[in-house]
Design an enzyme around this catalytic site. Sequence first.
Site, PDB file in Angstrom:
ATOM      1  CD  GLU A   1      -2.942  -1.278   2.202  1.00  0.00           C
ATOM      2  OE1 GLU A   1      -4.096  -1.619   1.918  1.00  0.00           O
ATOM      3  OE2 GLU A   1      -2.588  -1.038   3.372  1.00  0.00           O
TER       4      GLU A   1
ATOM      5  CB  CYS B   1       2.968   7.333   3.354  1.00  0.00           C
ATOM      6  SG  CYS B   1       3.495   6.185   4.620  1.00  0.00           S
TER       7      CYS B   1
ATOM      8  CB  CYS C   1       7.224  -5.312   8.689  1.00  0.00           C
ATOM      9  SG  CYS C   1       8.608  -4.523   9.531  1.00  0.00           S
TER      10      CYS C   1
ATOM     11  CB  CYS D   1       6.100  -2.701  16.193  1.00  0.00           C
ATOM     12  SG  CYS D   1       7.815  -2.417  15.693  1.00  0.00           S
TER      13      CYS D   1
ATOM     14  CB  CYS E   1       2.884  -1.766  13.738  1.00  0.00           C
ATOM     15  SG  CYS E   1       3.053  -1.577  11.957  1.00  0.00           S
TER      16      CYS E   1
ATOM     17  CB  CYS F   1       0.761   6.152  11.329  1.00  0.00           C
ATOM     18  SG  CYS F   1       1.215   7.760  10.831  1.00  0.00           S
TER      19      CYS F   1
HETATM   20  N1  SAH Z   1       9.134   0.507   9.861  1.00  0.00           N
HETATM   21  C1  SAH Z   1       9.407   1.878  10.034  1.00  0.00           C
HETATM   22  C2  SAH Z   1       8.521   2.769   9.187  1.00  0.00           C
HETATM   23  C3  SAH Z   1       7.040   2.423   9.071  1.00  0.00           C
HETATM   24  S1  SAH Z   1       5.955   2.815  10.351  1.00  0.00           S
HETATM   25  C4  SAH Z   1       9.279   2.268  11.483  1.00  0.00           C
HETATM   26  O1  SAH Z   1       8.790   1.475  12.254  1.00  0.00           O
HETATM   27  O2  SAH Z   1       9.726   3.364  11.820  1.00  0.00           O
HETATM   28  C5  SAH Z   1       5.774   4.589  10.437  1.00  0.00           C
HETATM   29  C6  SAH Z   1       5.422   5.065  11.850  1.00  0.00           C
HETATM   30  O3  SAH Z   1       4.084   4.717  12.237  1.00  0.00           O
HETATM   31  C7  SAH Z   1       6.354   4.458  12.887  1.00  0.00           C
HETATM   32  O4  SAH Z   1       6.751   5.417  13.832  1.00  0.00           O
HETATM   33  C8  SAH Z   1       5.441   3.446  13.532  1.00  0.00           C
HETATM   34  O5  SAH Z   1       5.914   3.085  14.795  1.00  0.00           O
HETATM   35  C9  SAH Z   1       4.116   4.169  13.543  1.00  0.00           C
HETATM   36  N2  SAH Z   1       2.965   3.279  13.771  1.00  0.00           N
HETATM   37  C10 SAH Z   1       2.884   1.946  13.537  1.00  0.00           C
HETATM   38  N3  SAH Z   1       1.647   1.491  13.880  1.00  0.00           N
HETATM   39  C11 SAH Z   1       0.937   2.538  14.333  1.00  0.00           C
HETATM   40  C12 SAH Z   1      -0.410   2.709  14.783  1.00  0.00           C
HETATM   41  N4  SAH Z   1      -1.265   1.701  14.810  1.00  0.00           N
HETATM   42  N5  SAH Z   1      -0.799   3.955  15.154  1.00  0.00           N
HETATM   43  C13 SAH Z   1       0.053   4.987  15.078  1.00  0.00           C
HETATM   44  N6  SAH Z   1       1.326   4.896  14.639  1.00  0.00           N
HETATM   45  C14 SAH Z   1       1.771   3.683  14.264  1.00  0.00           C
HETATM   46 FE1  SF4 Z   2       7.612  -2.942  10.931  1.00  0.00          FE
HETATM   47 FE2  SF4 Z   2       5.396  -1.714  11.783  1.00  0.00          FE
HETATM   48 FE3  SF4 Z   2       7.458  -2.056  13.445  1.00  0.00          FE
HETATM   49 FE4  SF4 Z   2       7.654  -0.285  11.432  1.00  0.00          FE
HETATM   50  S1  SF4 Z   2       6.249  -0.161  13.155  1.00  0.00           S
HETATM   51  S2  SF4 Z   2       9.190  -1.824  12.057  1.00  0.00           S
HETATM   52  S3  SF4 Z   2       6.445  -1.353   9.831  1.00  0.00           S
HETATM   53  S4  SF4 Z   2       6.219  -3.693  12.510  1.00  0.00           S
END
Ligand code: SAH
Ligand code: SF4
Length: 394
Positions: free
Chosen positions: A115, A128, A135, A139, A142, A368
């Site tokens: 996406e 974006c 991934c 996390c 996420c 995000c």
């Molecule tokens: N993998 C990279 C970039 C993608 S995520 C990273 O983790 O930095 C982009 C941002 O969105 C990151 O700061 C991530 O932690 C945040 N993010 C992920 N899931 C989220 C959610 N459900 N609500 C708000 N921010 C989120």
């Molecule tokens: Fe991967 Fe989501 Fe963690 Fe970013 S925030 S490293 S996309 S699992």
Amino acid sequence: MTISAPITQDVHTIPRRLPEGGVNLVGLTRDEMREALVAAGTPEKQAKMRVGQVWQWIYHWGVRDFGAMTNLAKDYRALLARSFVVELPEIVSKQVSADGTRKYLVRIAGGHEVETVYIPEEDRGTLCVSSQVGCTLTCSFCHTGTQRLVRNLTAGEIVGQVMLVRDDLGEWPVPGAPKDETRLLSNIVLMGMGEPLYNFEAVRDAMRIAMDPEGLSLSRRRITLSTSGVVPEIARTATEIGCNLAVSFHATTDDVRDVLVPINRKWNIAALLDSLREYPNLSNSERITFEYVMLDGVNDSDEDARRLVRLIEGIPAKINLIPFNEWPGAPYKRSSNNRIRAFADIIYKAGYASPIRTPRGEDIMAACGQLKSATERARKSRAQVAAEAGVPRA
Ligand code: SAH
Ligand code: SF4
């Protein structure tokens, strides 16, 4: 002697030769394009000039058809058409949010999908971009982290997202028209699906193409790479790309960060902060963005805010507070607006900018951390997500 684990993970990257024939020119660096043109029969002496011409057609004018590259002799155009293609991934679907955010489902080679999200604002438009299908990191807050990694994107598939969206916005320049400086797609954030520092070379090559002054010509200051904290690769962001850096910080103790951002078990808060203190180019005009997702009752206390300020002392920084965006089965809740404001206030009073990110495109699951291609079959169950987050089951 201890041998450290490899940084770039062992996921396969598709070869650039396409099954139907020609080599795809999109995503090749200037040097790689030169080699490819020479291998196809371009005389060495002309190679540099030819790269310049073809590059401008592809990346400045957005032309895909060699027949339309009118400053090249007909024979040479035919030679190019026999050996090469100019191919982008395919837009499968597009959803437009009530706030104007556009989410594209993009199909790449092998039938996989990622996406890409376009976020229009008054004075700019941010794309974006995804760097991996899924991934490998998990996390716990996420949505992408619940999708098994399928593969790294190639440089062509990464810069291809920028080109596809330029197509959709109708933003390629028109010959002879006055130069319009306000671009609809003016900024790129590597904040889509995937961890960009686990696919460094492809991300770097794609961003160098996006920054090339004879093509898409986006300034390095308008590109931001976000990492969860792949410490050994962080400095390369400055030395090999030169774009802005954002770090997914999200917690102020190792105990909490180990759960939220499990890569912390490999490189903890102290190691991450050390790498940021040594980050090349760091200055007040080139600050690091600390991203901090606001999770109700998990990381959002006044004490957390004060600890955050103490931890980052001495690092030119701004702190971007992200209200948690929920997704089906998510094991957390968003902090209340009052809590987020109180947290922001403590940081602001300590002398740091502390903008609160406005969720965009929530109605189409484009905000995000909500990205996950619904078609990928390998999913984790709700229970598995909750267990990994250390959340007791209701
Ligand atoms: N993998 C990279 C970039 C993608 S995520 C990273 O983790 O930095 C982009 C941002 O969105 C990151 O700061 C991530 O932690 C945040 N993010 C992920 N899931 C989220 C959610 N459900 N609500 C708000 N921010 C989120
Ligand atoms: Fe991967 Fe989501 Fe963690 Fe970013 S925030 S490293 S996309 S699992």
